[in-house]
Design a protein around this motif. Structure first.
Motif, PDB file in Angstrom:
ATOM      1  N   LEU A  57       0.914  -1.277  -0.002  1.00  0.00           N
ATOM      2  CA  LEU A  57       0.014  -0.127  -0.173  1.00  0.00           C
ATOM      3  C   LEU A  57       0.939   1.243   0.042  1.00  0.00           C
ATOM      4  CD1 LEU A  57      -2.584   1.320   0.084  1.00  0.00           C
ATOM      5  CD2 LEU A  57      -2.654   1.319   2.629  1.00  0.00           C
ATOM      6  N   PHE A  58       1.850   1.243   0.846  1.00  0.00           N
ATOM      7  CA  PHE A  58       2.821   2.557   1.036  1.00  0.00           C
ATOM      8  C   PHE A  58       3.365   2.694  -0.519  1.00  0.00           C
ATOM      9  CE2 PHE A  58       6.381   4.781   2.232  1.00  0.00           C
ATOM     10  CZ  PHE A  58       5.822   5.572   3.219  1.00  0.00           C
ATOM     11  N   VAL A  59       4.022   1.879  -1.222  1.00  0.00           N
ATOM     12  CA  VAL A  59       4.586   2.182  -2.411  1.00  0.00           C
ATOM     13  C   VAL A  59       3.641   2.325  -3.372  1.00  0.00           C
ATOM     14  CG1 VAL A  59       5.881   0.930  -4.411  1.00  0.00           C
ATOM     15  CG2 VAL A  59       6.668   0.722  -1.998  1.00  0.00           C
ATOM     16  N   HIS A  60       2.577   2.141  -3.619  1.00  0.00           N
ATOM     17  CA  HIS A  60       1.389   2.356  -4.471  1.00  0.00           C
ATOM     18  C   HIS A  60       0.558   3.636  -4.223  1.00  0.00           C
ATOM     19  CE1 HIS A  60       1.942  -1.802  -5.784  1.00  0.00           C
ATOM     20  NE2 HIS A  60       1.868  -1.255  -7.028  1.00  0.00           N
ATOM     21  N   ALA A  61       0.754   4.302  -2.821  1.00  0.00           N
ATOM     22  CA  ALA A  61       0.317   5.476  -2.525  1.00  0.00           C
ATOM     23  C   ALA A  61       1.182   6.605  -2.883  1.00  0.00           C
ATOM     24  CB  ALA A  61       0.020   5.606  -0.890  1.00  0.00           C
ATOM     25  N   ARG A  62       2.482   6.152  -3.537  1.00  0.00           N
ATOM     26  CA  ARG A  62       3.468   7.275  -3.811  1.00  0.00           C
ATOM     27  C   ARG A  62       3.678   7.233  -5.364  1.00  0.00           C
ATOM     28  NH1 ARG A  62       6.949   9.281  -0.678  1.00  0.00           N
ATOM     29  NH2 ARG A  62       8.700   8.750  -2.176  1.00  0.00           N
ATOM     30  N   ILE A  63       2.734   6.655  -6.048  1.00  0.00           N
ATOM     31  CA  ILE A  63       3.262   6.312  -7.720  1.00  0.00           C
ATOM     32  C   ILE A  63       1.785   6.474  -8.242  1.00  0.00           C
ATOM     33  CG2 ILE A  63       3.092   3.854  -7.784  1.00  0.00           C
ATOM     34  CD1 ILE A  63       5.090   3.852  -9.846  1.00  0.00           C
ATOM     35  N   ALA A  64       1.844   7.141  -9.510  1.00  0.00           N
ATOM     36  CA  ALA A  64       0.734   7.378 -10.354  1.00  0.00           C
ATOM     37  C   ALA A  64       0.373   6.063 -11.276  1.00  0.00           C
ATOM     38  CB  ALA A  64       0.704   8.436 -11.356  1.00  0.00           C
ATOM     39  N   MET A  65      -0.107   5.126 -10.359  1.00  0.00           N
ATOM     40  CA  MET A  65      -0.735   4.030 -11.226  1.00  0.00           C
ATOM     41  C   MET A  65      -2.020   3.384 -10.779  1.00  0.00           C
ATOM     42  SD  MET A  65       2.871   1.188 -10.367  1.00  0.00           S
ATOM     43  CE  MET A  65       1.828  -0.144 -11.061  1.00  0.00           C
ATOM     44  N   LEU A  66      -2.547   2.349 -11.250  1.00  0.00           N
ATOM     45  CA  LEU A  66      -4.100   2.495 -11.252  1.00  0.00           C
ATOM     46  C   LEU A  66      -4.235   1.740  -9.866  1.00  0.00           C
ATOM     47  CD1 LEU A  66      -5.023   1.243 -14.960  1.00  0.00           C
ATOM     48  CD2 LEU A  66      -4.600   3.760 -14.131  1.00  0.00           C
ATOM     49  N   ASP A  67      -3.541   0.852  -9.525  1.00  0.00           N
ATOM     50  CA  ASP A  67      -3.914  -0.159  -8.473  1.00  0.00           C
ATOM     51  C   ASP A  67      -4.543   0.388  -7.151  1.00  0.00           C
ATOM     52  OD1 ASP A  67      -2.441  -2.798  -9.829  1.00  0.00           O
ATOM     53  OD2 ASP A  67      -1.732  -0.967 -10.149  1.00  0.00           O
ATOM     54  N   VAL A  68      -3.840   1.678  -6.601  1.00  0.00           N
ATOM     55  CA  VAL A  68      -4.318   2.204  -5.525  1.00  0.00           C
ATOM     56  C   VAL A  68      -5.761   2.651  -5.431  1.00  0.00           C
ATOM     57  CG1 VAL A  68      -3.375   4.349  -5.709  1.00  0.00           C
ATOM     58  CG2 VAL A  68      -3.183   3.490  -3.608  1.00  0.00           C
ATOM     59  N   PHE A  69      -6.516   3.019  -6.692  1.00  0.00           N
ATOM     60  CA  PHE A  69      -7.526   3.572  -6.705  1.00  0.00           C
ATOM     61  C   PHE A  69      -8.574   2.168  -6.739  1.00  0.00           C
ATOM     62  CE2 PHE A  69      -4.722   6.542  -8.970  1.00  0.00           C
ATOM     63  CZ  PHE A  69      -5.055   7.634  -8.334  1.00  0.00           C
ATOM     64  N   MET A  70      -8.076   1.254  -7.532  1.00  0.00           N
ATOM     65  CA  MET A  70      -9.086  -0.169  -7.263  1.00  0.00           C
ATOM     66  C   MET A  70      -9.058  -0.512  -5.706  1.00  0.00           C
ATOM     67  SD  MET A  70      -8.003  -3.676  -8.970  1.00  0.00           S
ATOM     68  CE  MET A  70      -6.857  -3.940  -7.584  1.00  0.00           C
ATOM     69  N   MET A 108     -14.321  -1.325 -10.374  1.00  0.00           N
ATOM     70  CA  MET A 108     -14.326  -2.092 -11.376  1.00  0.00           C
ATOM     71  C   MET A 108     -13.782  -0.941 -12.651  1.00  0.00           C
ATOM     72  SD  MET A 108     -17.455  -4.601 -11.573  1.00  0.00           S
ATOM     73  CE  MET A 108     -18.775  -3.364 -11.334  1.00  0.00           C
ATOM     74  N   ALA A 109     -14.209   0.325 -12.470  1.00  0.00           N
ATOM     75  CA  ALA A 109     -14.161   1.186 -13.543  1.00  0.00           C
ATOM     76  C   ALA A 109     -12.747   1.720 -13.467  1.00  0.00           C
ATOM     77  CB  ALA A 109     -14.886   2.334 -13.314  1.00  0.00           C
ATOM     78  N   SER A 110     -11.804   1.327 -12.341  1.00  0.00           N
ATOM     79  CA  SER A 110     -10.268   1.880 -12.165  1.00  0.00           C
ATOM     80  C   SER A 110      -9.520   0.568 -12.671  1.00  0.00           C
ATOM     81  CB  SER A 110     -10.219   1.777 -10.564  1.00  0.00           C
ATOM     82  OG  SER A 110     -10.944   3.091 -10.174  1.00  0.00           O
ATOM     83  N   LYS A 111      -9.903  -0.670 -12.197  1.00  0.00           N
ATOM     84  CA  LYS A 111      -9.010  -1.697 -12.918  1.00  0.00           C
ATOM     85  C   LYS A 111     -10.087  -3.012 -12.885  1.00  0.00           C
ATOM     86  CE  LYS A 111      -4.239  -3.201 -13.294  1.00  0.00           C
ATOM     87  NZ  LYS A 111      -2.828  -3.280 -12.594  1.00  0.00           N
TER      88      LYS A 111
END
Length: 424
Positions: free
Chosen positions: A125-138, A174-177
């Motif tokens: 969670l920490f790494v994905h809270a710091r990068i503009a990828m789709l997974d953290v929103f999903m 679902m609309a995020s990933k």
């Protein structure tokens, strides 16, 4: 004289505090690297395309997460802060929602707070809270949905509005990933299975019984079935303006056939690809960044917190056994969520898979470890739960430089964290 029943105090203030501390730590060097890294090189052009509304890019994924990144760019500027602040905000929301889901499902302060500890210090969670990828929103939308569903089950009087929010969040996930789809089906299927098991003669119309008294099956089908699909469809509004490969911006079926084809195409082998059993063993890392950039050697490593991932797998097995024996719905729910989220990658026709696909199962592993540590403490054990808590915190502190792109001494410094061949 009767004993007064124990009503544990809601830990919401502490939940907020933990989420704020997480956000503050995630802010450290958020603007570094100043150039896009890892999958930002795909998603930032896609986010800019939302703002331009001319040509669709990255059409293999649904659009909502890219719209949120685009909003960050519009508000904070086309710079590293604008790219990554939305991820940070949704990462903190995911942590808060996970703690609230644990509270409503278990009704114990310890389970809620330990969930915050293990989710927040689990590097995924920490790494994905710091990068503009789709997974953290999903993941964030799914945890909000699970929080709302657990709250509706626990507090039936607020069940309707919680189910509505749950349905909206499921649609947004679902609309995020697409990874969210198997989990998004579970609240509605749970409602159906519970009412079916109750063997009520008026299956569709009855408003009695678990999981949410006062809500009929037909109404639940609206909030947990039709509403998520409607929200999902609405998020495709940019395609009305974009030039798309088929030339038909209103053809959602044709568009999804194209998306599915892109998702299942056979790609070239990648040095960081891995498979599901390597994720469960925490044996294959990804280096999102490792290069000389912004005046220093820097790196960002994605791997699970070893304490959380390894002990959490044991805890998940215990949840399956104890949940069945004690009829603990919270334990069984975690096991079901983990199995379903993992099963997707066992059968998915996606030839090249990566460790970040374990992000969602890793959230459930963290929750299982929270319940396991709580049970050990309740049984009078002190050494093992203390060591697990201290170990998770210590590993997070030790890994912090390589989670936040800190300045490193030389190009061989990665060996301080890459202990095995699979972590290199």
């Amino acid at each position: 004289m009767h004993d007064v029943p124990d009503h544990p105090r809601d830990p919401i203030a502490l939940n907020i505090a933990i989420a704020l501390v997480f956000a503050a730590l995630a802010l450290v060097r958020l603007g570094i690297p100043t150039a896009p890294y890892f999958d930002e090189v795909h998603y930032l052009p896609a986010a800019r395309a939302v703002l331009e509304l001319e040509l669709a890019t990255n059409v293999e994924h649904p659009p909502l997460a890219k719209q949120i990144i685009a909003l960050g760019i519009a508000v904070f500027g086309d710079n590293p802060w604008g790219w990554r602040l939305p991820s940070l905000l949704f990462g903190a929301l995911a942590l808060f929602a996970a703690m609230r889901a644990a509270w409503f499902s278990s009704q114990t302060r310890a389970a809620s707070l330990l969930t915050g500890l293990f989710v927040g210090t689990n590097f995924l969670l920490f790494v994905h809270a710091r990068i503009a990828m789709l997974d953290v929103f999903m993941v964030s939308f799914l945890t909000v949905a699970l929080w709302m569903f657990a709250g509706a089950v626990r507090e039936n009087e607020t069940g309707r509005w919680r189910l509505i929010i749950c349905g909206v969040a499921l649609g947004c996930a679902m609309a995020s990933k697409w990874n969210a789809i198997p989990i998004a089906m579970l609240p509605g299927l749970t409602f159906l299975a519970a009412r079916w098991k109750a063997e009520r003669r008026r299956l569709i119309l009855s408003t009695r019984g678990w999981p949410v008294a006062g809500i009929s099956l037909w109404e639940a089908a609206i909030w947990l079935g039709l509403l998520p699909l409607a929200v999902y469809a609405i998020t495709f509004w940019p395609f009305l303006f974009w030039t798309v490969p088929s030339g038909n911006p209103t053809g959602l079926i044709d568009l999804h056939q194209n998306m599915l084809g892109l998702q299942t195409q056979v790609l070239e082998a990648h040095p960081y690809q891995s498979v599901w059993w390597q994720w469960a063993a925490n044996s294959r890392a990804i280096w999102y960044l490792y290069e000389s950039i912004d005046g220093a050697q820097r790196g960002v490593m994605l791997i699970g917190n070893p304490v959380t991932m390894w002990f959490g797998l044991i805890a998940m097995g215990w949840c399956a056994w104890a949940g069945w024996r004690e009829k603990r719905k919270d334990m069984l729910a975690l096991v079901l969520l983990y199995v379903v989220s993992m099963a997707l990658w066992v059968v998915a026709p996606k030839a090249v898979q990566f460790y970040f696909h374990y992000f969602l199962p890793g959230m459930f592993i963290s929750g299982a470890l929270a319940l396991g540590v709580e049970r050990l403490w309740q049984r009078g054990e002190r050494l093992v739960p203390s060591v697990i808590v201290a170990g998770a915190l210590a590993f997070f502190v030790y890994w912090f430089p390589i989670l936040t792109a800190a300045e490193l001494g030389d190009p061989q410094d990665f060996l301080h964290w890459a202990w095995t061949e699979g972590w290199r």
